[in-house]
Write a protein that holds these residues in place. Structure first.
Motif, PDB file in Angstrom:
ATOM      1  N   LEU A 120     -29.759 102.085  68.905  1.00  0.00           N
ATOM      2  CA  LEU A 120     -29.434 101.312  68.068  1.00  0.00           C
ATOM      3  C   LEU A 120     -28.210 101.567  67.371  1.00  0.00           C
ATOM      4  CD1 LEU A 120     -30.789 104.352  65.487  1.00  0.00           C
ATOM      5  CD2 LEU A 120     -31.896 102.476  65.309  1.00  0.00           C
ATOM      6  N   ARG A 121     -27.533 101.593  68.990  1.00  0.00           N
ATOM      7  CA  ARG A 121     -26.238 101.359  68.845  1.00  0.00           C
ATOM      8  C   ARG A 121     -25.988  99.756  68.970  1.00  0.00           C
ATOM      9  NH1 ARG A 121     -24.400 104.993  71.121  1.00  0.00           N
ATOM     10  NH2 ARG A 121     -24.000 104.352  72.335  1.00  0.00           N
ATOM     11  N   ASN A 122     -26.532  99.332  70.097  1.00  0.00           N
ATOM     12  CA  ASN A 122     -27.006  98.368  70.719  1.00  0.00           C
ATOM     13  C   ASN A 122     -27.941  96.727  69.925  1.00  0.00           C
ATOM     14  OD1 ASN A 122     -26.218  99.294  73.191  1.00  0.00           O
ATOM     15  ND2 ASN A 122     -27.663  99.193  74.697  1.00  0.00           N
ATOM     16  N   ALA A 123     -28.838  97.882  69.627  1.00  0.00           N
ATOM     17  CA  ALA A 123     -29.709  96.704  68.408  1.00  0.00           C
ATOM     18  C   ALA A 123     -28.396  95.839  67.154  1.00  0.00           C
ATOM     19  CB  ALA A 123     -30.494  97.345  67.956  1.00  0.00           C
ATOM     20  N   GLY A 124     -27.769  97.245  66.772  1.00  0.00           N
ATOM     21  CA  GLY A 124     -26.608  97.042  65.814  1.00  0.00           C
ATOM     22  C   GLY A 124     -26.066  95.612  66.011  1.00  0.00           C
ATOM     23  N   ILE A 125     -25.177  95.884  67.229  1.00  0.00           N
ATOM     24  CA  ILE A 125     -24.426  95.221  67.819  1.00  0.00           C
ATOM     25  C   ILE A 125     -25.665  93.524  67.400  1.00  0.00           C
ATOM     26  CG2 ILE A 125     -22.678  94.257  69.901  1.00  0.00           C
ATOM     27  CD1 ILE A 125     -22.927  97.379  70.556  1.00  0.00           C
ATOM     28  N   ALA A 126     -26.108  94.010  68.161  1.00  0.00           N
ATOM     29  CA  ALA A 126     -26.746  92.999  68.321  1.00  0.00           C
ATOM     30  C   ALA A 126     -27.285  91.855  67.213  1.00  0.00           C
ATOM     31  CB  ALA A 126     -27.799  92.821  69.345  1.00  0.00           C
ATOM     32  N   ALA A 127     -27.600  92.696  66.297  1.00  0.00           N
ATOM     33  CA  ALA A 127     -27.675  91.920  64.850  1.00  0.00           C
ATOM     34  C   ALA A 127     -26.187  91.952  64.042  1.00  0.00           C
ATOM     35  CB  ALA A 127     -28.006  93.013  63.959  1.00  0.00           C
ATOM     36  N   LEU A 128     -25.439  92.717  64.138  1.00  0.00           N
ATOM     37  CA  LEU A 128     -24.222  91.667  63.661  1.00  0.00           C
ATOM     38  C   LEU A 128     -23.533  90.482  64.205  1.00  0.00           C
ATOM     39  CD1 LEU A 128     -21.772  95.060  63.748  1.00  0.00           C
ATOM     40  CD2 LEU A 128     -23.012  93.780  61.492  1.00  0.00           C
ATOM     41  N   ILE A 129     -23.923  90.246  65.937  1.00  0.00           N
ATOM     42  CA  ILE A 129     -23.326  89.134  66.455  1.00  0.00           C
ATOM     43  C   ILE A 129     -24.151  88.154  65.352  1.00  0.00           C
ATOM     44  CG2 ILE A 129     -23.789  87.776  68.426  1.00  0.00           C
ATOM     45  CD1 ILE A 129     -23.371  90.591  70.035  1.00  0.00           C
ATOM     46  N   TYR A 130     -26.071  88.680  65.395  1.00  0.00           N
ATOM     47  CA  TYR A 130     -26.569  87.481  65.009  1.00  0.00           C
ATOM     48  C   TYR A 130     -25.941  86.798  63.786  1.00  0.00           C
ATOM     49  CZ  TYR A 130     -30.657  84.932  63.078  1.00  0.00           C
ATOM     50  OH  TYR A 130     -31.125  84.068  62.843  1.00  0.00           O
ATOM     51  N   LEU A 131     -26.025  87.973  62.728  1.00  0.00           N
ATOM     52  CA  LEU A 131     -25.437  87.157  61.026  1.00  0.00           C
ATOM     53  C   LEU A 131     -23.442  86.815  61.422  1.00  0.00           C
ATOM     54  CD1 LEU A 131     -25.874  90.729  59.757  1.00  0.00           C
ATOM     55  CD2 LEU A 131     -27.203  89.015  59.449  1.00  0.00           C
ATOM     56  N   ILE A 152     -22.696  84.722  63.709  1.00  0.00           N
ATOM     57  CA  ILE A 152     -23.570  82.934  64.114  1.00  0.00           C
ATOM     58  C   ILE A 152     -23.698  82.273  62.785  1.00  0.00           C
ATOM     59  CG2 ILE A 152     -24.672  81.725  65.313  1.00  0.00           C
ATOM     60  CD1 ILE A 152     -24.577  84.225  67.455  1.00  0.00           C
ATOM     61  N   ILE A 153     -24.728  83.532  61.616  1.00  0.00           N
ATOM     62  CA  ILE A 153     -25.398  83.122  60.710  1.00  0.00           C
ATOM     63  C   ILE A 153     -24.138  82.535  59.498  1.00  0.00           C
ATOM     64  CG2 ILE A 153     -26.429  82.818  58.619  1.00  0.00           C
ATOM     65  CD1 ILE A 153     -28.084  82.180  61.160  1.00  0.00           C
ATOM     66  N   VAL A 154     -23.422  83.754  59.195  1.00  0.00           N
ATOM     67  CA  VAL A 154     -22.313  83.095  58.456  1.00  0.00           C
ATOM     68  C   VAL A 154     -20.993  82.243  59.384  1.00  0.00           C
ATOM     69  CG1 VAL A 154     -20.186  84.027  57.395  1.00  0.00           C
ATOM     70  CG2 VAL A 154     -21.741  86.184  57.519  1.00  0.00           C
ATOM     71  N   ILE A 155     -20.877  81.981  60.252  1.00  0.00           N
ATOM     72  CA  ILE A 155     -19.744  80.672  60.892  1.00  0.00           C
ATOM     73  C   ILE A 155     -20.648  79.587  60.201  1.00  0.00           C
ATOM     74  CG2 ILE A 155     -19.542  79.830  63.248  1.00  0.00           C
ATOM     75  CD1 ILE A 155     -18.609  82.531  63.875  1.00  0.00           C
ATOM     76  N   GLY A 156     -22.390  79.338  60.350  1.00  0.00           N
ATOM     77  CA  GLY A 156     -22.343  78.554  60.238  1.00  0.00           C
ATOM     78  C   GLY A 156     -22.663  77.672  59.373  1.00  0.00           C
ATOM     79  N   TYR A 157     -23.090  78.820  57.863  1.00  0.00           N
ATOM     80  CA  TYR A 157     -21.961  78.267  56.591  1.00  0.00           C
ATOM     81  C   TYR A 157     -21.054  78.333  56.561  1.00  0.00           C
ATOM     82  CZ  TYR A 157     -22.979  79.227  51.344  1.00  0.00           C
ATOM     83  OH  TYR A 157     -22.608  79.257  50.048  1.00  0.00           O
ATOM     84  N   PHE A 158     -20.176  78.779  56.770  1.00  0.00           N
ATOM     85  CA  PHE A 158     -18.782  78.325  56.350  1.00  0.00           C
ATOM     86  C   PHE A 158     -18.178  77.283  57.093  1.00  0.00           C
ATOM     87  CE2 PHE A 158     -18.523  82.765  54.170  1.00  0.00           C
ATOM     88  CZ  PHE A 158     -18.679  82.315  53.509  1.00  0.00           C
ATOM     89  N   PHE A 159     -18.889  76.817  58.419  1.00  0.00           N
ATOM     90  CA  PHE A 159     -17.404  76.029  58.740  1.00  0.00           C
ATOM     91  C   PHE A 159     -18.967  74.839  59.416  1.00  0.00           C
ATOM     92  CE2 PHE A 159     -14.938  79.433  59.443  1.00  0.00           C
ATOM     93  CZ  PHE A 159     -14.391  79.480  58.682  1.00  0.00           C
ATOM     94  N   GLY A 160     -20.785  75.718  59.764  1.00  0.00           N
ATOM     95  CA  GLY A 160     -20.882  74.930  60.052  1.00  0.00           C
ATOM     96  C   GLY A 160     -22.582  74.095  59.300  1.00  0.00           C
TER      97      GLY A 160
END
Length: 518
Positions: free
Chosen positions: A266-277, A279-287
């Motif tokens: 769960l910890r590894n999956a959570g880290i992967a999800a946070l990294i993905y999110l 990227i999405i946030v960066i894509g929204y505010f800067f991409g």
């Protein structure tokens, strides 16, 4: 000495009524065959109305709308040209298969159960329906995706706290469908309906600059999110639960403590999800994921992020699910990942068959123009009643509710209703945003049990595959109808109280039309 007879408790009037509905609906044929029959019925009705020559004026285009005859050269040509397109273009088909595939990674890896066991172990069972209903209602920010994602997850949550999983699916589906128009945030529905409302205003007052904003219903719909959660949760606890009793099927799941390995997964999956999110946030505010306005501002409504929410959610579920499976060695290689996908898809055969025939029926209903004529007739009937005030509000909501049983597209109905009722309510002194709000109240609750929605058949197939192979549509409908009816009454009462209080329904928007507009 003979054993004493057990006397079954006497059922109340509501239970007897729902039992009757269940018996009637359970006699319906399988969904694919049902929509074959409906196809034939619509074809015959279209032919009959085409021979009568009856036409109705479309309120937006002022075009004369008449029925089309399927049993004609034009009808045969339409079927030959569109049979495949009606199937491949059936929107729920791709959505359901895509999201089922994504959630399948989380389910096959065991991540969903581990998450639920970790987070809901100590949640009282009586609170669970309210939580599920709230998540379902808020989840409609993802539009139809919520109807696919939330019911299967809700079933697992229910089973984990000792409740019947099918009731969980009902609660999740009711939240996503009956509460479809409510949300804490501005959703795509707000933007879509607002555009049609402004078109109606422009047609009525072509020289006016008066418009409604996308936030015109926000305050009311934000409060309605909690109303929907409370009503759906209450009805599930008090009425639906006892109709299903205790679950004793083979697919039993319990919320036990997570192991150390599962915690690591769960910890590894959570880290992967946070990294993905991130990227999405960066894509929204800067991409490129935001809608760039003329003044350079970034907007969420209408953005590529919102429009592309399905593929974004697809990877949001896939990535953590795969990471979890790899961590726990459930997925040792690509063959295991492929096997998980195939297993999920193997249960979708009957749904694909249903989509083929439902797609043909819905397209024929639209091609014959019977759907448009039905909506216009309902609107004309309400307009002819001629009263005003709260009785008019309630009558309008009820007409929308009834029409919604036959036409599932909210935007299609509002495209027809708005040019009639927006000007009518404006002439009576009511704000177009308030008229739009009344429409939304009637366009939501009956969503959850109308057979015209393909998603109720999806819920049925999932429930049959996992929990009860003998389950029939009538059992689902008998559980959903009390939720829809109680919610509809509660929502109308809530609207009346809000109207009497004079509270704004959105920023700067009340029920009254601002002075000087007419």
């Amino acid at each position: 000495m003979s054993a004493p007879k057990t006397v079954a408790p006497k059922k109340g009037a509501v239970d007897r009524f729902l039992d009757g509905i269940e018996r009637v609906c359970n006699k319906l044929p399988p969904p694919a065959i049902l929509f074959c029959y409906l196809f034939v019925i619509i074809a015959i009705l279209g032919a009959i109305f085409s021979f009568t020559g009856i036409t109705l004026e479309h309120p937006a285009t002022h075009e004369a709308i008449g029925a089309k005859n399927f049993f004609s050269g034009e009808g045969v040509q339409w079927l030959l040209d569109n049979l495949v397109k009606n199937f491949t273009g059936f929107a729920p088909l791709g959505l359901v298969i895509t999201m089922t595939l994504a959630i399948g990674f989380c389910e096959e890896s065991g991540m969903i159960m581990s998450m639920l066991r970790s987070g809901l172990k100590n949640v009282p069972p009586t609170i669970v329906p309210y939580v599920i209903a709230f998540i379902g209602t808020v989840g409609n920010i993802a539009s139809d995706t919520a109807m696919v994602v939330i019911p299967p997850m809700a079933a697992i949550v229910y089973m984990g706290v000792g409740k019947h999983p099918i009731v969980g699916m009902i609660a999740g589906y009711a939240g996503a469908q009956a509460g479809f128009t409510a949300n804490l945030m501005i959703a795509g529905t707000d933007s879509l309906l607002q555009g049609l409302t402004n078109e109606a205003i422009k047609s009525f007052l072509p020289d006016s600059t008066f418009t409604v904003d996308v936030t015109c219903n926000w305050f009311f719909m934000m409060a309605s999110t909690f109303l929907c959660s409370i009503v759906i949760g209450f009805v599930c606890n008090k009425m639906v639960d006892h109709r299903f009793g205790k679950y004793e099927g083979e697919n039993q799941e319990k919320l036990e403590a997570v192991s150390e390995a599962e915690s690591k997964g769960l910890r590894n999956a959570g880290i992967a999800a946070l990294i993905y999110l991130a990227i999405i946030v960066i894509g929204y505010f800067f991409g490129p994921l935001a809608l760039i306005k003329e003044d350079g501002a970034r907007a969420f409504v209408g953005s590529p992020l919102l429009k592309g929410l399905i593929p974004i959610l697809f990877f949001f579920f896939c990535i953590p699910g795969i990471v979890y499976g790899v961590t726990l060695k459930k997925f040792k290689n690509t063959t295991d990942i492929n096997r998980a996908m195939v297993k999920q898809m193997s249960a979708m055969g009957s749904y694909v068959v249903f989509c083929f025939f439902c797609g043909q029926f819905q397209k024929l209903f639209a091609w014959t123009k019977l759907d448009t004529m039905l909506a216009i007739s309902g609107a004309d009937a309400l307009k002819a009643i001629g009263f005003t005030g709260i009785p008019l509000f309630v009558a309008f909501v009820l007409v929308c509710m009834v029409v919604n049983l036959f036409i599932s597209s909210g935007s299609a109905k509002w495209a027809i209703f708005a040019p009639i009722f927006v000007p009518m309510f404006m002439m009576l002194g009511y704000h177009p945003g308030f008229t739009q709000l009344l429409y939304r109240l009637g366009d939501s609750p009956t969503n959850c049990f109308t057979p015209m929605s393909p998603y109720i058949w999806m819920v049925l197939e999932v429930a049959k595959t996992k929990y009860d192979k003998d389950l029939k549509i009538g059992t689902l409908v008998s559980g959903l109808i009390p939720i829809a009816m109680v919610l509809q009454v509660a929502w109308i009462i809530f609207m009346v109280i809000w109207f009497i209080s004079g509270a704004p329904i959105g920023p700067g928007v009340g029920s009254a039309l601002p002075a000087g507009i007419m």
